[in-house]
Scaffold this motif. Sequence first.
Motif, mmCIF file in Angstrom:
data_model
loop_
_atom_site.group_PDB
_atom_site.id
_atom_site.type_symbol
_atom_site.label_atom_id
_atom_site.label_comp_id
_atom_site.label_asym_id
_atom_site.label_seq_id
_atom_site.Cartn_x
_atom_site.Cartn_y
_atom_site.Cartn_z
ATOM 1 N N ALA A 38 0.833 -1.208 0.000
ATOM 2 C CA ALA A 38 0.000 0.000 0.000
ATOM 3 C C ALA A 38 0.859 1.246 0.000
ATOM 4 N N MET A 39 1.919 1.229 0.783
ATOM 5 C CA MET A 39 2.810 2.382 0.830
ATOM 6 C C MET A 39 3.526 2.581 -0.504
ATOM 7 N N LEU A 97 -7.522 2.029 6.183
ATOM 8 C CA LEU A 97 -6.579 1.755 5.097
ATOM 9 C C LEU A 97 -7.270 1.051 3.928
ATOM 10 N N LEU A 98 -8.129 0.090 4.241
ATOM 11 C CA LEU A 98 -8.864 -0.607 3.178
ATOM 12 C C LEU A 98 -9.796 0.357 2.440
ATOM 13 N N GLY A 99 -10.406 1.289 3.181
ATOM 14 C CA GLY A 99 -11.238 2.305 2.524
ATOM 15 C C GLY A 99 -10.420 3.215 1.623
ATOM 16 N N ALA A 195 -4.061 -6.276 -4.778
ATOM 17 C CA ALA A 195 -3.045 -7.070 -4.085
ATOM 18 C C ALA A 195 -2.677 -6.428 -2.743
ATOM 19 N N ALA A 196 -2.577 -5.098 -2.731
ATOM 20 C CA ALA A 196 -2.270 -4.390 -1.479
ATOM 21 C C ALA A 196 -3.387 -4.576 -0.458
ATOM 22 N N MET A 201 -5.239 -7.061 4.671
ATOM 23 C CA MET A 201 -6.225 -7.807 5.453
ATOM 24 C C MET A 201 -5.567 -8.769 6.433
ATOM 25 N N ARG A 202 -4.316 -9.120 6.197
ATOM 26 C CA ARG A 202 -3.625 -10.074 7.075
ATOM 27 C C ARG A 202 -3.154 -9.435 8.374
#
Length: 503
Positions: A38-39, A97-99, A195-196, A201-202
Motif C-alpha cells: 500500500a505504501m 486503510l482498506l477504505g 493485491a495491497a 487484510m492479514r
Amino acid sequence: MTGTKPVEASPVAATDTPAAPSSETLRFMGIFLAVAPAMFIGSLDQTIVATALPVIAAQLGSLADITWIVTAYLLAATVAAPIYGRLGDAVGRKTVLLGALALFIAGSVACALSPNLTVLVIGRALQGLGGGGLMTLSQALIGEAVSPKERGRFQGWFGAVFATASTLGPVLGGLLSEHVGWRWIFWVNVPLGLAAAVAAMRVEAEEGQGGFSLDVQGTAMFVAATLALLVALSLGSSLGWTSAPVLILLGIGLLGLALLLPVERRVTAPLLSPGLLTQPVVWKSALCVLLFAAALFGALVQLPLMLELVFDVSPTFAGLLLIPLTLAQVCVSTWAGMRMSTTGLPRGPLVWGLGMATLGFVALAATLTLGPIAVAASSVLFGLGLGTTMPAAQTMAQWAGGKARLGASTATLSFSRSVGGVSGTAVTAAILLAAIEHYAPGSAGKVQALVGGGGVERAGLPHEAITSAFRLVFASLAAMTAAATLLAATIPAVDLAAPEPTA
C-alpha cells in the motif's frame, strides 16, 4: 542478533531457547510485507505520471493545464493525510486503510477511462484522496504493532520503499506511456491496489478508540488554507511570485494555518491536536521533514533536467543516472532503521544524515562541469544523507505522540513531506528560471518550454549560463539541508526505550 533479548518485543515469558529471535524476525517480515504494498503504490503515484505528461497532452490537448494532473493528486493527498490520521486513531487503522485503497482504485479506473482532461484531473484528485491515507496508515499500523525501539527498523524499510518508488515512478511511467499507452499507468493500479488490499487484510490491528466526531470548522479551515498555499506554490513559476493571485493565495494559506491552532484549542475532538503540534520533538521533526522533502523532490526534478541541458544526455540515460541516488537512499535508510532499533537514539542519524546531504549538494554544485559520472557520484553522497531523515523523524514523532495519537503524529509528518515536495519543486523551478534570465536574458522561456515537455532545441541555450543557474539551484538545496541540520540538532534527545508520553 546475539545475547540480549529486548523485553518489550516478546509477549512470551523469557526463556533461554534460541528460537525467539527467529520468530520475532518472521513477525517483523510478516507485518512489513502486509503494509508495504500500500505504501509503495501511494509513493509511486506521486511521480509516475510526470514522464507521461507530454503524451497525455498530445492526446487530450491543453499543455498549459496538463500539470494539474500532478497537482490534483498532490493537493488531495496532502489535505487528506491528517484526516486519515485522526480517523484511523478513532475507528481503526486497518479499516480506514482498506477504505483508502478502495478510493485509490476507483480514482485509477476513472483516470484510465477519462475522455478528456477535466475528467482525468477529477480522477487524479480521487486517487489522491485515497493515496493520502496509504502511507500514513501503513506506518501507523506498524507503530501500533511493535515497540518504539523496533519502529526504527520498520521506518528504515519504509524509507527504502519510499525512495525506490519515488525514483522508479518516472522511469516506469515513461516505459508504459511509450510502449503500451499512458492509460496503462492507471490500469496497472487496479491489480496492484487489490493485491495491497489482500495483503493488508492479514494485519492484526486494534479496533480504534471510538467516539469519532468530525471537526467541521477545523477541517474546513485546514483544507482551505492548505489548498490556497499549495495552489500558490504550484502557480508561482507560471504567474509570477509577485502577481496578485499568488500573493493573495499565499496570504490566505499562511494566515489560515496560523489561525488554525487557536481554533482547534476550542474544539473537543480537533482534527489537529494542539498538544501534539506544540511538542518540540513533533514540530521540529515536521520542519526537518518539510526541508528534506523540498530538497529531495527539488533534486529529483532538477537533476534530470540539468543532465539533459548541460550534458545533452537522453531522458532515458538521465533516469538511469538517478539509480545510484536511489540505491544510496535504500541502503542507508535500511541501515539507519536497524541502527535506531539497536541504540534507541534516533536524533544522531537525523543530524549527521542531513549534514552529509548538505555536503553532497555542495559537491554537486562544485562538480557540474566534470561530467555526468561525477554528478551521479555527488548524488550518491546526498542520497546517503537524505536516506536517514524519514526513519529518524517519523520514529521520534511517533514516540512523542504516544500510541493513542500514532495516526495523528504520522499524518503530521506525511503532511510536511507533501508540502515540502510541492514547495521544493516550485522554489527550485523559480530559482532556475530567475537565474537563467539573469545570466542570459531571454533564455528562460526556452527552458520553461522544455520543462513543460515542448522539446525545444538545446543548442539555442547558452551553456555557461545554464550551468551557473543550476549551480545556484543546487546551492539553494544545500542551504535547505543545512538549515534542517541545525534545526535537527536542537530537537530534544529521545530514547525510544523510555516510556512513551501519555496523551
